[in-house]
Design a protein around this motif. Structure first.
Motif, PDB file in Angstrom:
ATOM      1  N   GLN A  39       0.822  -1.213   0.000  1.00 36.56           N
ATOM      2  CA  GLN A  39       0.000   0.000   0.000  1.00 36.56           C
ATOM      3  C   GLN A  39       0.857   1.265   0.000  1.00 36.56           C
ATOM      4  OE1 GLN A  39      -2.630  -0.691   3.326  1.00 36.56           O
ATOM      5  NE2 GLN A  39      -3.939  -2.061   2.142  1.00 36.56           N
ATOM      6  N   ALA A  40       2.045   1.206   0.595  1.00 36.90           N
ATOM      7  CA  ALA A  40       2.944   2.367   0.639  1.00 36.90           C
ATOM      8  C   ALA A  40       3.874   2.417  -0.573  1.00 36.90           C
ATOM      9  CB  ALA A  40       3.769   2.332   1.921  1.00 36.90           C
ATOM     10  N   GLY A  41       3.803   1.398  -1.429  1.00 29.06           N
ATOM     11  CA  GLY A  41       4.633   1.393  -2.629  1.00 29.06           C
ATOM     12  C   GLY A  41       6.052   0.910  -2.415  1.00 29.06           C
ATOM     13  N   ALA A  42       6.316   0.216  -1.289  1.00 27.07           N
ATOM     14  CA  ALA A  42       7.655  -0.324  -1.038  1.00 27.07           C
ATOM     15  C   ALA A  42       7.961  -1.523  -1.924  1.00 27.07           C
ATOM     16  CB  ALA A  42       7.800  -0.714   0.432  1.00 27.07           C
ATOM     17  N   CYS A  43       6.914  -2.115  -2.488  1.00 26.62           N
ATOM     18  CA  CYS A  43       7.083  -3.204  -3.441  1.00 26.62           C
ATOM     19  C   CYS A  43       5.937  -3.120  -4.451  1.00 26.62           C
ATOM     20  CB  CYS A  43       7.086  -4.569  -2.746  1.00 26.62           C
ATOM     21  SG  CYS A  43       5.496  -5.043  -2.037  1.00 26.62           S
ATOM     22  N   ARG A  44       6.134  -3.766  -5.575  1.00 22.95           N
ATOM     23  CA  ARG A  44       5.085  -3.832  -6.601  1.00 22.95           C
ATOM     24  C   ARG A  44       4.672  -5.294  -6.721  1.00 22.95           C
ATOM     25  NH1 ARG A  44       6.471  -1.014 -11.690  1.00 22.95           N
ATOM     26  NH2 ARG A  44       5.464   0.661 -10.607  1.00 22.95           N
TER      27      ARG A  44
END
Length: 146
Positions: A39-44
Motif C-alpha cells: 500500500q505504501a509502494g515499497a514493493c510492486r
C-alpha cells in the motif's frame, strides 16, 4: 526529497496465496507490515489471472465464513496495488522451472508470465534452493529487506 529514494527501484514481488491470505485475514504485526509494504509502494506485487482466481476461491472457502462484501473488501486491500501480468499463450517458460519442486499451477503460471521482472517470490513454504529464477524469501526475510 532524497536522490537515493528516487533512484532505488521498487522490487516486483510475487506473494504466494498463503502469504496473501495471512496478510489479508490476520491483524498481527506481520500482516500489517505486509499490507503496508504494497500500500505504501515499497514493493510492486504482481498477480496473474490464475493467481487472482486462487485468491478469490480461498477467500470464499466456507470455513472462513466471509460474506461476499467482506471478500470484496479484503480483495480491495490488495488488488488495486497489484500489477496484472498477462498469462503466456504458449505455456510455462523455461525460466519458471524449479529444481525438483512442484509449485501450484497458478503460481507457476504467474512466475512464467512475469519472467525476469520478478525480483522476489515471498513464500513460507517454497524452499529457496529449489527455485533458481528469482530470489525466494520468507515473509520475515522479505519484511527485513524493505
Amino acid at each position: 526529497m532524497s536522490k537515493n529514494k528516487k533512484n532505488v527501484a521498487v522490487p516486483c514481488v510475487v506473494f504466494d496465496t498463503g502469504v496473501l491470505l495471512h496478510a489479508l485475514l490476520v491483524n498481527d504485526e506481520r500482516a500489517k507490515q505486509l499490507r503496508m509494504s504494497w500500500q505504501a509502494g515499497a514493493c510492486r506485487p504482481l498477480i496473474g489471472t490464475d493467481s487472482a482466481q486462487a485468491l478469490i476461491q480461498a477467500l470464499g472457502y466456507p470455513a472462513l465464513a466471509l460474506d461476499e462484501s467482506q471478500q470484496h473488501e479484503l480483495l480491495a486491500d490488495f488488488l488495486p496495488y497489484a500489477e496484472v501480468v498477462a498469462a503466456q499463450a504458449n505455456g510455462v517458460r523455461r525460466s519458471a522451472q524449479t529444481k525438483g519442486q512442484v509449485l501450484p499451477a497458478a503460481l507457476q503460471s504467474l512466475l512464467a508470465a512475469a519472467g525476469d521482472r520478478v525480483d522476489c517470490l515471498v513464500s513460507d513454504t517454497v524452499k529457496p534452493a529449489k527455485v533458481s529464477f528469482c530470489r525466494v524469501s520468507s515473509t520475515e526475510e522479505f519484511l527485513a529487506s524493505l
